[in-house]
Design a protein around this motif. Sequence first.
Motif, short mmCIF file in Angstrom:
data_model
loop_
_atom_site.label_atom_id
_atom_site.label_comp_id
_atom_site.label_asym_id
_atom_site.label_seq_id
_atom_site.Cartn_x
_atom_site.Cartn_y
_atom_site.Cartn_z
N PHE A 1 14.88 15.44 -5.44
CA PHE A 1 15.07 15.19 -4.01
C PHE A 1 16.56 15.09 -3.70
CE2 PHE A 1 15.67 12.27 -0.44
CZ PHE A 1 14.87 12.87 0.51
N GLY A 2 16.97 15.77 -2.64
CA GLY A 2 18.37 15.71 -2.21
C GLY A 2 18.57 16.57 -0.97
N GLU A 3 19.81 16.90 -0.71
CA GLU A 3 20.17 17.65 0.50
C GLU A 3 19.49 19.01 0.61
OE1 GLU A 3 22.29 16.71 3.21
OE2 GLU A 3 21.78 14.79 2.28
N GLU A 4 19.09 19.60 -0.51
CA GLU A 4 18.42 20.90 -0.49
C GLU A 4 17.16 20.89 0.39
OE1 GLU A 4 16.34 24.20 -3.44
OE2 GLU A 4 17.18 22.39 -4.32
N VAL A 5 16.52 19.73 0.48
CA VAL A 5 15.29 19.61 1.29
C VAL A 5 15.55 20.06 2.73
CG1 VAL A 5 13.56 17.99 2.18
CG2 VAL A 5 14.32 17.82 -0.20
N LYS A 6 16.76 19.84 3.22
CA LYS A 6 17.10 20.21 4.61
C LYS A 6 16.98 21.71 4.86
CE LYS A 6 20.17 16.34 5.62
NZ LYS A 6 21.56 15.93 5.92
N GLU A 7 17.00 22.51 3.80
CA GLU A 7 16.88 23.96 3.94
C GLU A 7 15.43 24.41 4.15
OE1 GLU A 7 18.68 25.61 0.44
OE2 GLU A 7 20.50 24.41 0.70
N TYR A 8 14.50 23.50 4.05
CA TYR A 8 13.08 23.82 4.15
C TYR A 8 12.62 23.77 5.61
CZ TYR A 8 12.57 24.03 -0.86
OH TYR A 8 12.67 24.42 -2.17
N ASP A 9 11.50 24.42 5.88
CA ASP A 9 10.96 24.50 7.24
C ASP A 9 10.05 23.32 7.56
OD1 ASP A 9 11.97 27.23 7.93
OD2 ASP A 9 10.79 27.71 6.14
N MET A 10 9.55 22.67 6.51
CA MET A 10 8.64 21.55 6.70
C MET A 10 8.76 20.60 5.52
SD MET A 10 4.52 21.64 7.24
CE MET A 10 3.74 20.33 8.19
N ILE A 11 8.60 19.33 5.81
CA ILE A 11 8.54 18.30 4.78
C ILE A 11 7.14 17.69 4.84
CG2 ILE A 11 9.45 16.49 6.30
CD1 ILE A 11 10.97 15.38 3.93
N VAL A 12 6.52 17.48 3.66
CA VAL A 12 5.17 16.92 3.61
C VAL A 12 5.21 15.63 2.80
CG1 VAL A 12 2.81 17.28 2.78
CG2 VAL A 12 4.04 19.16 3.86
N LEU A 13 4.58 14.60 3.36
CA LEU A 13 4.51 13.28 2.75
C LEU A 13 3.05 12.99 2.38
CD1 LEU A 13 6.57 11.66 5.62
CD2 LEU A 13 7.48 12.38 3.42
N PRO A 14 2.67 13.21 1.13
CA PRO A 14 1.30 12.90 0.75
C PRO A 14 1.11 11.39 0.62
CG PRO A 14 2.48 13.82 -1.12
CD PRO A 14 3.43 13.80 0.05
#
Length: 183
Positions: A55-68
Amino acid sequence: MVKIAVLMAEGYEESETLTIVDILRRAEITCDTFYFGEKLVKGMHGMYVEGDKAFGEEVKEYDMIVLPGGRPGGQNLKENPEVIKMVQYFNDQNKYIGAMCSGTTVLSDAGVIEGKRVTGYTGYAEKLIGGIFEEEVVVADQNLVTSQGPATPYPFAYKIAEIFGKDTAVLRERMLYNFAGGK
């Protein structure tokens, strides 16, 4: 190409998380799991799964974040200030945020559900402060997709795929979803 980040905190609910990832990948969506700390993440039932990326700044490049969900998975996400900031970032950028079961409580703490229709695990209506709680399996409103819990990863993942323009009819048939009476 659509990219979805699924966060795996220790105590994640294995069946929710792995089913979501599997269906999204079958729908030909890039779906990566992000771990915190150790690459091998222990789920709530003791299953260890190797995460794809830290987990880090790379997540910002994604179109969606999912929290199971999962206990204590959802709580561990909720108590991580970097997760709260990331959820707020996604909301501020009008990017999609998905959450199910105890993962939905992160949305309330991040302040991103105000006036939006949401659903969550049984009894979570009072925990989803600011949202308009619905007794539906899956609710999509604006940039949020929420789902109730362990029995709902299939409709949740199908809804996410559809939001990104994927026709899930063939996938549902191949997975016998309709045959089994899925909604």
